[in-house]
Design a protein around this motif. Sequence first.
Motif, mmCIF file in Angstrom:
data_model
loop_
_atom_site.group_PDB
_atom_site.id
_atom_site.type_symbol
_atom_site.label_atom_id
_atom_site.label_comp_id
_atom_site.label_asym_id
_atom_site.label_seq_id
_atom_site.Cartn_x
_atom_site.Cartn_y
_atom_site.Cartn_z
ATOM 1 N N SER A 21 1.032 0.498 -37.861
ATOM 2 C CA SER A 21 2.490 -0.024 -37.584
ATOM 3 C C SER A 21 3.404 1.013 -37.155
ATOM 4 C CB SER A 21 2.832 -0.658 -39.043
ATOM 5 O OG SER A 21 2.067 -1.806 -39.403
ATOM 6 N N ILE A 22 3.232 2.248 -37.845
ATOM 7 C CA ILE A 22 3.919 3.529 -37.666
ATOM 8 C C ILE A 22 3.982 3.763 -36.153
ATOM 9 C CG2 ILE A 22 4.146 5.902 -38.216
ATOM 10 C CD1 ILE A 22 3.415 5.376 -41.284
ATOM 11 N N ILE A 23 2.546 3.996 -35.812
ATOM 12 C CA ILE A 23 2.328 4.472 -34.303
ATOM 13 C C ILE A 23 3.211 3.450 -33.290
ATOM 14 C CG2 ILE A 23 0.600 4.682 -32.587
ATOM 15 C CD1 ILE A 23 -1.095 5.989 -34.754
ATOM 16 N N ILE A 24 2.859 2.062 -33.569
ATOM 17 C CA ILE A 24 3.549 1.034 -32.650
ATOM 18 C C ILE A 24 5.024 1.279 -32.585
ATOM 19 C CG2 ILE A 24 3.904 -1.218 -32.314
ATOM 20 C CD1 ILE A 24 1.078 -1.745 -33.389
ATOM 21 N N TYR A 25 5.365 1.434 -34.000
ATOM 22 C CA TYR A 25 7.104 1.507 -34.058
ATOM 23 C C TYR A 25 7.539 2.712 -33.479
ATOM 24 C CZ TYR A 25 11.633 2.598 -36.069
ATOM 25 O OH TYR A 25 12.938 3.087 -36.302
ATOM 26 N N ILE A 26 6.901 3.920 -33.321
ATOM 27 C CA ILE A 26 7.135 5.192 -32.602
ATOM 28 C C ILE A 26 6.972 5.127 -30.983
ATOM 29 C CG2 ILE A 26 6.613 7.563 -32.057
ATOM 30 C CD1 ILE A 26 5.464 7.808 -35.165
ATOM 31 N N ILE A 27 6.034 4.357 -30.633
ATOM 32 C CA ILE A 27 5.988 4.326 -29.329
ATOM 33 C C ILE A 27 6.705 3.291 -28.586
ATOM 34 C CG2 ILE A 27 3.392 5.082 -29.117
ATOM 35 C CD1 ILE A 27 2.736 2.247 -28.995
ATOM 36 N N PHE A 28 7.256 2.160 -29.357
ATOM 37 C CA PHE A 28 8.318 1.156 -28.875
ATOM 38 C C PHE A 28 9.798 1.807 -29.008
ATOM 39 C CE2 PHE A 28 4.820 -1.480 -28.894
ATOM 40 C CZ PHE A 28 5.097 -2.669 -28.005
ATOM 41 N N THR A 29 9.922 2.514 -30.013
ATOM 42 C CA THR A 29 11.432 3.096 -30.239
ATOM 43 C C THR A 29 11.916 4.705 -29.967
ATOM 44 O OG1 THR A 29 10.897 3.709 -32.625
ATOM 45 C CG2 THR A 29 11.335 1.188 -31.864
ATOM 46 N N VAL A 30 10.885 5.173 -30.203
ATOM 47 C CA VAL A 30 11.235 6.734 -30.268
ATOM 48 C C VAL A 30 11.138 7.514 -28.816
ATOM 49 C CG1 VAL A 30 10.668 9.036 -30.980
ATOM 50 C CG2 VAL A 30 10.445 7.210 -32.478
ATOM 51 N N GLU A 31 12.219 8.082 -28.227
ATOM 52 C CA GLU A 31 12.136 8.585 -26.922
ATOM 53 C C GLU A 31 12.676 10.204 -27.072
ATOM 54 O OE1 GLU A 31 13.974 7.831 -22.378
ATOM 55 O OE2 GLU A 31 14.844 6.498 -24.226
ATOM 56 N N ILE A 32 11.789 10.775 -26.712
ATOM 57 C CA ILE A 32 12.325 12.362 -26.749
ATOM 58 C C ILE A 32 13.369 12.890 -25.998
ATOM 59 C CG2 ILE A 32 11.081 14.688 -26.304
ATOM 60 C CD1 ILE A 32 8.558 13.433 -26.202
ATOM 61 N N PRO A 33 14.569 13.396 -26.497
ATOM 62 C CA PRO A 33 15.548 13.681 -25.898
ATOM 63 C C PRO A 33 15.378 14.814 -24.782
ATOM 64 C CG PRO A 33 15.590 14.985 -28.221
ATOM 65 C CD PRO A 33 14.260 13.958 -28.095
ATOM 66 N N PHE A 34 16.434 15.520 -24.187
ATOM 67 C CA PHE A 34 16.513 16.387 -23.415
ATOM 68 C C PHE A 34 15.721 15.788 -22.143
ATOM 69 C CE2 PHE A 34 16.771 18.490 -27.540
ATOM 70 C CZ PHE A 34 18.188 18.939 -27.315
ATOM 71 N N ASN A 35 16.460 15.011 -21.255
ATOM 72 C CA ASN A 35 15.543 14.249 -20.273
ATOM 73 C C ASN A 35 15.355 15.134 -18.915
ATOM 74 O OD1 ASN A 35 14.231 12.180 -19.390
ATOM 75 N ND2 ASN A 35 15.822 11.115 -18.638
#
Length: 286
Positions: A21-35
Amino acid sequence: MNNILRKNHNQLFGFLLILVSIIIYIIFTVEIPFNTVLIKAVQNALHVPAFGILAILILLITKIYSGNNIQNQIHYLIAFFLTFVIGILLELSQILGPRNADILDLVRDLIGISSFLVFYATFIDKKLKFEHKWTFITNKSTSIIMIVLFIIGISPIAVWSIAQIHRNSIFPQISNFASIWDTMYWKGNKTNFLIVPNPKNWINNTSKNVLKISFLPFIYPTIEFIEPVPDWNEYKYFSLEIYSDLNEEKSITIRIDDKSHKGDFNDRDRKSTRLNSSHTDITRMP
């Protein structure tokens, strides 16, 4: 004893579900800053290990949940397809959301899923027994192929890191066209470009190589150097040398966008110049 084992299994099952659940949440919501292109390369390459780990966790969950009720290969197939479906759902969510979907992300997902499952089946799952038609999964050749694919999947991190080191090392030159790493930061629209030897007719140019640019028939063909070294505070102007071998005069516009540029036409630092046949133009922009 059976109650203790069942309790331990239930605890492990719950723990694995939380991790998934944690990994799925991270890959769906977290985006690394500084594009930046390097950060994008890191974010894209992380699909490989992230989905590989996710596949292993789902595999362990299916083993705990079903036990010996299904064949070994079915555990691996369930883990493979469930993880890949999660990857598809991720790309679909990016189409509908602010992030950009990329078919190559699905390829990276497949590489991560396949390589991690093959590695687990070959080197960790000691009790694993496949039917004869499935034994290719634990074949050494398959393992080598998966390792190569894994390295390819994460290699953009190393490639863009080297390119950035090269870019920083030649500054205040933007490009010296002495290395293939230079071309990684050039991007064209309706434009072909290639590093070539310095033309003999280009007088006073001491560079060994230059960038040959061919603009295709279009309203505004462009060539862009993305992400130069960002801090130019110690320098007074930007200088660009241009040589034309055309038989007619052409107009060209040079534009510099600073970090705060939002795309507004009036917020563009630009300069236009006309190139004559066999003429070298040294354009300086303060």
